[in-house]
Design an enzyme around this catalytic site. Structure first.
Site, PDB file in Angstrom:
ATOM      1  N   GLU A  69       0.783  -1.250   0.000  1.00  0.00           N
ATOM      2  CA  GLU A  69       0.000   0.000   0.000  1.00  0.00           C
ATOM      3  C   GLU A  69       0.814   1.300   0.000  1.00  0.00           C
ATOM      4  O   GLU A  69       0.631   2.165   0.845  1.00  0.00           O
ATOM      5  CB  GLU A  69      -0.957  -0.010   1.200  1.00  0.00           C
ATOM      6  N   GLU A 103      -6.066 -10.954  -1.179  1.00  0.00           N
ATOM      7  CA  GLU A 103      -6.906 -10.752   0.016  1.00  0.00           C
ATOM      8  C   GLU A 103      -8.383 -10.716  -0.355  1.00  0.00           C
ATOM      9  O   GLU A 103      -9.140  -9.851   0.103  1.00  0.00           O
ATOM     10  CB  GLU A 103      -6.513  -9.437   0.720  1.00  0.00           C
TER      11      GLU A 103
HETATM   12  C1  GLA Z   1      -4.956  -4.674   4.290  1.00  0.00           C
HETATM   13  C2  GLA Z   1      -3.727  -5.465   4.692  1.00  0.00           C
HETATM   14  C3  GLA Z   1      -4.087  -6.771   5.320  1.00  0.00           C
HETATM   15  C4  GLA Z   1      -5.201  -6.638   6.315  1.00  0.00           C
HETATM   16  C5  GLA Z   1      -6.380  -5.999   5.639  1.00  0.00           C
HETATM   17  C6  GLA Z   1      -7.552  -5.863   6.583  1.00  0.00           C
HETATM   18  O1  GLA Z   1      -5.524  -5.083   3.149  1.00  0.00           O
HETATM   19  O2  GLA Z   1      -2.877  -5.707   3.620  1.00  0.00           O
HETATM   20  O3  GLA Z   1      -2.964  -7.288   5.971  1.00  0.00           O
HETATM   21  O4  GLA Z   1      -4.785  -5.887   7.396  1.00  0.00           O
HETATM   22  O5  GLA Z   1      -5.992  -4.715   5.234  1.00  0.00           O
HETATM   23  O6  GLA Z   1      -7.685  -6.923   7.417  1.00  0.00           O
END
Ligand code: GLA
Length: 367
Positions: free
Chosen positions: A160, A267
């Site tokens: 990020e 994710e």
């Molecule tokens: C982001 C992070 C993850 C997690 C999510 C929310 O996407 O990369 O590690 O913390 O947020 O759970």
């Protein structure tokens, strides 16, 4: 009379046993996702160490062939104090993955959130110097990627870094403020030195936003032109049933595939609530528990669409990881609205497959 009630009891017990067996059979006779998709991509889940000692392991073992640590590899947990690392959580996940023949993704070496307090503090209590912060980052990466060398096959090296604001390139973070953007190429080079075999990823969210996507692609392209070791892009894919559109997803996968880099879906979850960027209090109008017919229908259709697209791009997508195992485990049960439940995954709170599971199964045979 006695005989009649005894017969009734026996028949009821038989009926009950048949119903219970049916429930078990339902979970046991469904196909394995990991097996169905074995020629396309890995099917992963993010886990906490306690998940590996829970009844959810029957889902993990049956459906998933890749694990990601949900939290325990993040800087704040793995490196809580200078020079002290807590390996217990990640070690248990690494051992579990090895024992069950699963892949293990590393998440994440560098992220400006969930960082330990000491990281940005200098010895005089003020802000750490650039040299010292780079030294700390290097040591951290060598320690963590070095320890899991040969066990973690792919690392989210940086998480990020790109801004959501269309007019700004990078997110303002202490890493950027203190070190300048050069820290980005450094962390990839160090990760590669620490584990030359590992695949290295840049990981981010809001990948379907064309402006943010362009910036991500621009950054990784610049890194590659400079000869920085980066092998793939991680697309987080935290989506909502109300916002994901097929044309948007297609454009997203098409553009990222065109970079020539490998893609990992890192994710994935599909909230049944409209996406909200900030935490907020529960409102009386929030329907806290319901998984309505509308939710289920939309979720079924969109999960089908998502996997149809993933299958279409399976030459470049190597891995698809769900963020958590079941609706019972989802982080979205507490976020962004504390006290409101969400239902974003393929298995419900009783660890039973939802109708969306079938939609995902149906796509496995396509190309
Ligand atoms: C982001 C992070 C993850 C997690 C999510 C929310 O996407 O990369 O590690 O913390 O947020 O759970």
């Amino acid at each position: 009379m006695f005989l009649l009630s005894r017969q009734l009891t026996i028949s009821l017990s038989i009926l009950w046993m048949m119903a219970a067996a049916n429930l078990v059979a339902k979970a046991d006779t469904i196909p394995s996702l990991g097996h169905l998709y074995r020629h396309k991509f890995f099917i992963g889940a993010s886990v906490s160490p306690s998940n590996l000692r829970s009844e959810a392991t029957r889902l993990l073992i049956k459906h998933f062939n890749s694990l990601t640590a949900e939290n325990v590899m993040k800087m704040g947990l793995i490196h809580p104090e200078p020079g002290r690392y807590d390996w217990s959580g990640p070690d248990s996940i690494a051992a579990y993955a090895r024992a069950h023949g699963m892949k293990f993704r590393g998440h994440t070496l560098v992220w400006h959130k969930q960082t330990p307090d000491w990281l940005f503090r200098g010895s005089d209590g003020g802000t750490v110097s650039r040299e010292e912060l780079l030294k700390r980052l290097r040591e951290h990466i060598f320690a963590v990627a070095g320890r899991y060398r040969g066990r973690v096959y792919a690392w989210d090296v940086l998480n990020e870094a790109i801004s959501d604001d269309p007019g700004t390139f990078y997110t303002r973070t202490p890493f950027l403020d203190i070190c300048g953007e050069e820290f980005i190429e450094q962390v990839f080079r160090w990760a590669h030195e620490a584990d030359p075999e590992a695949l290295l990823f840049y990981n981010d969210y809001r990948e379907t936003d064309p402006v943010k996507r362009r910036k991500i692609i621009q950054m990784v392209t610049r890194l590659r032109e400079k000869g920085v070791p980066i092998h793939g892009i991680g697309l987080q894919c935290h989506w909502s049933i109300y916002s994901l559109r097929e044309a948007e997803l297609e454009a997203c996968l098409r553009d990222f595939a065109a970079t020539g880099l490998m893609l990992h879906i890192t994710e994935l979850d599909l909230s049944v609530w409209p996406g909200e960027p900030e935490r907020r209090a529960l409102r009386p109008s929030d329907n806290v528990n319901a998984y309505t017919k509308e939710h289920a229908e939309k979720q079924d259709a969109i999960y089908g669409m998502i996997f149809r697209s993933f299958v279409k791009y399976s030459d470049v997508i190597q891995s698809v990881t769900f963020w958590n195992i079941s609706d019972r485990h989802s982080w979205l049960n507490e976020w962004p609205v504390r006290g409101r439940l969400d239902h974003p995954l393929l298995f419900d709170r009783n660890l039973q497959p939802k109708s969306a599971f079938r939609k995902v199964v149906e796509q496995a045979g396509n190309k």
